[in-house]
Design a protein around this motif. Sequence first.
Motif, PDB file in Angstrom:
ATOM      1  N   ASN A 350     -23.872  43.652  14.854  1.00  0.00           N
ATOM      2  CA  ASN A 350     -22.959  44.601  14.235  1.00  0.00           C
ATOM      3  C   ASN A 350     -21.825  43.775  13.643  1.00  0.00           C
ATOM      4  OD1 ASN A 350     -21.100  46.541  13.553  1.00  0.00           O
ATOM      5  ND2 ASN A 350     -20.960  47.490  15.581  1.00  0.00           N
ATOM      6  N   GLY A 351     -22.011  43.389  12.398  1.00  0.00           N
ATOM      7  CA  GLY A 351     -21.002  42.538  11.782  1.00  0.00           C
ATOM      8  C   GLY A 351     -21.272  42.350  10.312  1.00  0.00           C
ATOM      9  N   ARG A 352     -20.553  41.399   9.723  1.00  0.00           N
ATOM     10  CA  ARG A 352     -20.682  41.213   8.274  1.00  0.00           C
ATOM     11  C   ARG A 352     -22.068  40.678   7.929  1.00  0.00           C
ATOM     12  NH1 ARG A 352     -15.546  38.286   5.786  1.00  0.00           N
ATOM     13  NH2 ARG A 352     -16.443  36.534   6.903  1.00  0.00           N
ATOM     14  N   MET A 353     -22.609  41.155   6.846  1.00  0.00           N
ATOM     15  CA  MET A 353     -23.933  40.702   6.434  1.00  0.00           C
ATOM     16  C   MET A 353     -23.915  39.197   6.166  1.00  0.00           C
ATOM     17  SD  MET A 353     -27.061  41.552   5.785  1.00  0.00           S
ATOM     18  CE  MET A 353     -27.654  43.086   5.132  1.00  0.00           C
ATOM     19  N   ARG A 354     -22.837  38.742   5.538  1.00  0.00           N
ATOM     20  CA  ARG A 354     -22.824  37.319   5.164  1.00  0.00           C
ATOM     21  C   ARG A 354     -22.695  36.403   6.384  1.00  0.00           C
ATOM     22  NH1 ARG A 354     -19.924  35.565   1.208  1.00  0.00           N
ATOM     23  NH2 ARG A 354     -20.300  37.431  -0.030  1.00  0.00           N
ATOM     24  N   ASP A 355     -22.295  36.961   7.528  1.00  0.00           N
ATOM     25  CA  ASP A 355     -22.183  36.129   8.734  1.00  0.00           C
ATOM     26  C   ASP A 355     -23.451  36.160   9.588  1.00  0.00           C
ATOM     27  OD1 ASP A 355     -19.608  35.679   7.964  1.00  0.00           O
ATOM     28  OD2 ASP A 355     -18.719  37.145   9.340  1.00  0.00           O
ATOM     29  N   ALA A 356     -24.402  37.012   9.196  1.00  0.00           N
ATOM     30  CA  ALA A 356     -25.557  37.240  10.072  1.00  0.00           C
ATOM     31  C   ALA A 356     -26.383  35.967  10.290  1.00  0.00           C
ATOM     32  CB  ALA A 356     -26.432  38.350   9.502  1.00  0.00           C
ATOM     33  N   ALA A 357     -26.613  35.211   9.216  1.00  0.00           N
ATOM     34  CA  ALA A 357     -27.461  34.008   9.348  1.00  0.00           C
ATOM     35  C   ALA A 357     -26.817  33.010  10.310  1.00  0.00           C
ATOM     36  CB  ALA A 357     -27.684  33.377   7.982  1.00  0.00           C
ATOM     37  N   GLU A 358     -25.489  32.877  10.196  1.00  0.00           N
ATOM     38  CA  GLU A 358     -24.783  31.941  11.075  1.00  0.00           C
ATOM     39  C   GLU A 358     -24.853  32.422  12.530  1.00  0.00           C
ATOM     40  OE1 GLU A 358     -20.742  31.280   9.873  1.00  0.00           O
ATOM     41  OE2 GLU A 358     -20.330  30.212  11.762  1.00  0.00           O
ATOM     42  N   TYR A 359     -24.726  33.713  12.684  1.00  0.00           N
ATOM     43  CA  TYR A 359     -24.809  34.314  14.025  1.00  0.00           C
ATOM     44  C   TYR A 359     -26.185  34.015  14.643  1.00  0.00           C
ATOM     45  CZ  TYR A 359     -24.860  38.111  17.521  1.00  0.00           C
ATOM     46  OH  TYR A 359     -24.961  38.850  18.681  1.00  0.00           O
ATOM     47  N   TRP A 360     -27.186  34.190  13.827  1.00  0.00           N
ATOM     48  CA  TRP A 360     -28.560  33.925  14.300  1.00  0.00           C
ATOM     49  C   TRP A 360     -28.724  32.455  14.685  1.00  0.00           C
ATOM     50  CZ3 TRP A 360     -28.919  38.818  14.069  1.00  0.00           C
ATOM     51  CH2 TRP A 360     -30.096  39.471  14.418  1.00  0.00           C
ATOM     52  N   SER A 361     -28.116  31.628  13.860  1.00  0.00           N
ATOM     53  CA  SER A 361     -28.192  30.191  14.116  1.00  0.00           C
ATOM     54  C   SER A 361     -27.485  29.863  15.441  1.00  0.00           C
ATOM     55  CB  SER A 361     -27.541  29.491  12.937  1.00  0.00           C
ATOM     56  OG  SER A 361     -27.558  28.147  13.133  1.00  0.00           O
ATOM     57  N   ASN A 362     -26.307  30.465  15.632  1.00  0.00           N
ATOM     58  CA  ASN A 362     -25.562  30.233  16.875  1.00  0.00           C
ATOM     59  C   ASN A 362     -26.322  30.746  18.091  1.00  0.00           C
ATOM     60  OD1 ASN A 362     -23.542  29.131  15.395  1.00  0.00           O
ATOM     61  ND2 ASN A 362     -22.265  30.974  15.362  1.00  0.00           N
ATOM     62  N   ALA A 363     -27.140  31.757  17.841  1.00  0.00           N
ATOM     63  CA  ALA A 363     -27.927  32.317  18.951  1.00  0.00           C
ATOM     64  C   ALA A 363     -29.170  31.462  19.222  1.00  0.00           C
ATOM     65  CB  ALA A 363     -28.331  33.747  18.626  1.00  0.00           C
ATOM     66  N   GLY A 364     -29.319  30.421  18.437  1.00  0.00           N
ATOM     67  CA  GLY A 364     -30.443  29.495  18.675  1.00  0.00           C
ATOM     68  C   GLY A 364     -31.629  29.731  17.776  1.00  0.00           C
ATOM     69  N   PHE A 365     -31.445  30.587  16.762  1.00  0.00           N
ATOM     70  CA  PHE A 365     -32.571  30.870  15.871  1.00  0.00           C
ATOM     71  C   PHE A 365     -32.137  30.784  14.404  1.00  0.00           C
ATOM     72  CE2 PHE A 365     -33.747  32.655  19.885  1.00  0.00           C
ATOM     73  CZ  PHE A 365     -35.110  32.402  19.976  1.00  0.00           C
ATOM     74  N   PRO A 366     -31.926  29.562  13.917  1.00  0.00           N
ATOM     75  CA  PRO A 366     -31.529  29.442  12.508  1.00  0.00           C
ATOM     76  C   PRO A 366     -32.631  29.965  11.592  1.00  0.00           C
ATOM     77  CG  PRO A 366     -31.959  27.273  13.472  1.00  0.00           C
ATOM     78  CD  PRO A 366     -32.095  28.263  14.583  1.00  0.00           C
ATOM     79  N   VAL A 367     -32.202  30.607  10.510  1.00  0.00           N
ATOM     80  CA  VAL A 367     -33.195  31.166   9.582  1.00  0.00           C
ATOM     81  C   VAL A 367     -33.898  30.009   8.870  1.00  0.00           C
ATOM     82  CG1 VAL A 367     -33.540  32.695   7.609  1.00  0.00           C
ATOM     83  CG2 VAL A 367     -31.698  33.161   9.228  1.00  0.00           C
ATOM     84  N   PRO A 368     -35.219  29.897   8.999  1.00  0.00           N
ATOM     85  CA  PRO A 368     -35.919  28.802   8.323  1.00  0.00           C
ATOM     86  C   PRO A 368     -35.775  28.923   6.806  1.00  0.00           C
ATOM     87  CG  PRO A 368     -37.371  29.982   9.844  1.00  0.00           C
ATOM     88  CD  PRO A 368     -36.130  30.787   9.719  1.00  0.00           C
ATOM     89  N   THR A 369     -35.802  27.791   6.152  1.00  0.00           N
ATOM     90  CA  THR A 369     -35.730  27.852   4.685  1.00  0.00           C
ATOM     91  C   THR A 369     -36.987  28.539   4.161  1.00  0.00           C
ATOM     92  OG1 THR A 369     -36.427  25.563   4.902  1.00  0.00           O
ATOM     93  CG2 THR A 369     -34.243  25.928   3.968  1.00  0.00           C
ATOM     94  N   LEU A 370     -36.860  29.126   3.040  1.00  0.00           N
ATOM     95  CA  LEU A 370     -37.944  29.863   2.376  1.00  0.00           C
ATOM     96  C   LEU A 370     -38.372  31.137   3.119  1.00  0.00           C
ATOM     97  CD1 LEU A 370     -40.241  26.902   1.192  1.00  0.00           C
ATOM     98  CD2 LEU A 370     -38.435  28.075  -0.070  1.00  0.00           C
ATOM     99  N   VAL A 371     -37.592  31.529   4.125  1.00  0.00           N
ATOM    100  CA  VAL A 371     -37.911  32.791   4.807  1.00  0.00           C
ATOM    101  C   VAL A 371     -36.770  33.769   4.524  1.00  0.00           C
ATOM    102  CG1 VAL A 371     -38.201  33.915   7.052  1.00  0.00           C
ATOM    103  CG2 VAL A 371     -39.282  31.719   6.613  1.00  0.00           C
ATOM    104  N   SER A 372     -37.141  35.010   4.216  1.00  0.00           N
ATOM    105  CA  SER A 372     -36.103  36.012   3.947  1.00  0.00           C
ATOM    106  C   SER A 372     -35.355  36.301   5.249  1.00  0.00           C
ATOM    107  CB  SER A 372     -36.750  37.283   3.407  1.00  0.00           C
ATOM    108  OG  SER A 372     -35.921  38.383   3.678  1.00  0.00           O
ATOM    109  N   PRO A 373     -34.019  36.148   5.261  1.00  0.00           N
ATOM    110  CA  PRO A 373     -33.274  36.351   6.512  1.00  0.00           C
ATOM    111  C   PRO A 373     -33.533  37.726   7.140  1.00  0.00           C
ATOM    112  CG  PRO A 373     -31.855  35.386   4.864  1.00  0.00           C
ATOM    113  CD  PRO A 373     -33.132  35.703   4.179  1.00  0.00           C
ATOM    114  N   THR A 374     -33.554  38.758   6.311  1.00  0.00           N
ATOM    115  CA  THR A 374     -33.713  40.101   6.912  1.00  0.00           C
ATOM    116  C   THR A 374     -35.100  40.246   7.552  1.00  0.00           C
ATOM    117  OG1 THR A 374     -34.185  40.874   4.687  1.00  0.00           O
ATOM    118  CG2 THR A 374     -32.034  41.428   5.580  1.00  0.00           C
TER     119      THR A 374
END
Length: 708
Positions: A350-374
């Motif tokens: 529950n937060g800003r869309m633009r911060d979601a990828a970083e949040y995921w990364s901090n949670a230990g799951f960085p968004v792989p390149t070439l994969v749609s974050p959503t």
Amino acid sequence: MPEPSVMVDQAVPAERGEGPAGQMCLEVKAPGKEEHCPNASPKIMQAALRSSVEQREREISLTDSGPPVDTSLTLSKLSDCTVADLHDLVVESIGQDIEQVTGEPGDVALDERLAYGNAALTFQDVSFRMKDPQNQEEKIILAPCSGHFEPGTLVALMGPSGSGKTTLLDILADKKTSPYEGKVHMNGRPRDCLFPRLTSYVPQDDIMFPNVTVKEQVMFHTVLKTEVPYAVSKAMISKATELRLRAVGLEGVQHEYIGSDTNRGISGGQRRRVSLACGLATGAQIFFCDEPTSGLSATDAEQCVRYMRLLCKKYNVTIILAIHQPRQEVAVLFDHLLLLTANPGDLVYNGRMRDAAEYWSNAGFPVPTLVSPTDYFLDLVTPGGEDSQAQHFLDYFSRTAKPEIESQVNVELNYERPTSWQLLNDRREILTRYGDMPPLRKSVYGVRFRTQLLKVFCRQLRLLVRDQQGLITDILVAIVQGLLVGSANIGIGNFSGYNQAGFFFMLIMTCALSGIKVMPKALSERTVMKMEVSEVLYNDWAYILSFTFLNGIVSVLSNSIFVLVVFILSKLQWEVFPAVLLWNSVIFVAMDSLYGMVAAMAKDASSAQIILTPFLTLAMLFNGFTVSRKSVPAFMLWALEMSPVSHTLEELTYSIQRTTDSMELQIVIDQFGYESSIKGAIIAAASWFFVCRLVQVICLKKMHNIER
Ligand SMILES: Nc1ncnc2c1ncn2[C@@H]1O[C@H](COP(=O)(O)OP(=O)(O)OP(=O)(O)O)[C@@H](O)[C@H]1O
């Protein structure tokens, strides 16, 4: 700085308060403003506005050139100009703007002078549970969720199927009819009766009348959701609607019918967009849209979300969208993301869309390149999936983001900003620049009842006239039926009184039954009416009165044609025609109300038949001919007294006997034990009429409401 130009934007007036009626507003658009001077000071903007207004006024000769221009005066003058004058000014607006919507901060400039949005939405521990129908155990559908949205936020509500997106959206929109827990506040106060006027809900199902054009459908919502200045013409509303349709890519089909499964109209995706355009036409502060992009092509979906962002930012309104896996190009357009996991539905982000990828990364799951974050987010939070990490994200959210959100919600929940009344009043003040308008009312409806009645009546009339096939069929059936009944009784006027009594009986019975055809229509229209009433577009009385009156007129007319044809063939004397027509119309109207009542009570056509049977048996069996006063058992006399069929048959026979002074009919009257009582007949028919209509109204109001 280059000379600014002014655009008169009529495309989205409702959304920003200038009125759905196509009232114009001035939007200063210094050429390249967004690119070259995003941080222009208010002074520069004001100067730009004044200069551009002057320039545009000269162009369209609205004022004498020379004297300094008063902006407010210009606005009121602009509201008087004709659609032809406006045309050049309006066509350029929306399309260009949409191209500038990128999702970057500041991609759409707030229209400071005209932005009307000022409603924040806060919810605390909103949850929903229900009994599992199989084992009767309580099942949590949505675990307690909290959040807060400032005005002007575009929110994506995402989650796996069944995670409770619609449930949460319904609760926030105050549309959930089942009990739920939690608090939802607007501007620091609980939602009040004006909340529906400040919000707009675009449901998942597109329930509309098939014989309405796309443009008419959107205009109908526009004119019912908000009052506009008296001076606003229909043509201006029409122009505004055209531009709104253009924004959602429906300009090309604006004159096409919505259609239905059996009646080909626009496509399913286009229908989706009509619902969206209706929602957006209402000038609301907060929009709730349930999967508005489902059924749309990827390009159309992107266009729609861009348009929503444009509205959001320009007019500072909040739009909350339940959406399935949007493309990356669409996802970046959102400001805020609410992400739910399923079984039960619970927030994992529950937060800003633009911060979601970083949040995921901090949670230990960085968004792989070439994969749609959503796509990646959804894969990880969908329980049962191969890569599911739902529990991990739930824990991570509880540890990290949740405490901060809860403390913000605690503050916002009681942080009082303008009340609903003030919000409506502010909006009205913007509108009054364009002319006088009705005073603000403390009502759940956007417009007065007489306006609702007028609009609903006009639409019903249009639908009726448009349904030429139905009208022609009605008349043809009446003629054919008349010919059939008439040929079976050809020249009956020259026959004996007993034969004539049988003829009257058959005529009355046919009239009593012919209104039955109204039931399927009443049943199918009811669903649309319920949906529109649940959207607080109009009071159900507006529909009930319009439908009953218009259909009553058409039915009585076709019944009269039937009676006329039969009468001509019967060769009865013309002086008895008024009595024949009168009493056959009386029985028709009385029985028509019975069919209306059953159509309002029944769930569908087959249950209508079941409900109708006992009523019909009572009315038809005790008819005064096969069962008469002479033959009926004493304990069932009440049924004969109640039956409008027996009363009208008695009165019809009596009237004809009196007019023709027929001895034979007098014998029939004596034989059947007829008693003349015009008052009794009128009371019986009127009682059926009023009781049935009353029950019909109660059923229409109370039953088959949209349950969510
Ligand atoms: N009033 C209700 N009565 C019974 N069940 C309900 C009710 N409201 C919601 N549910 C159930 O809650 C669950 C979640 O439904 P909801 O429509 O909110 O999910 P969703 O995330 O919007 O799903 P989808 O993406 O498939 O539309 C479903 O199983 C639904 O049947």
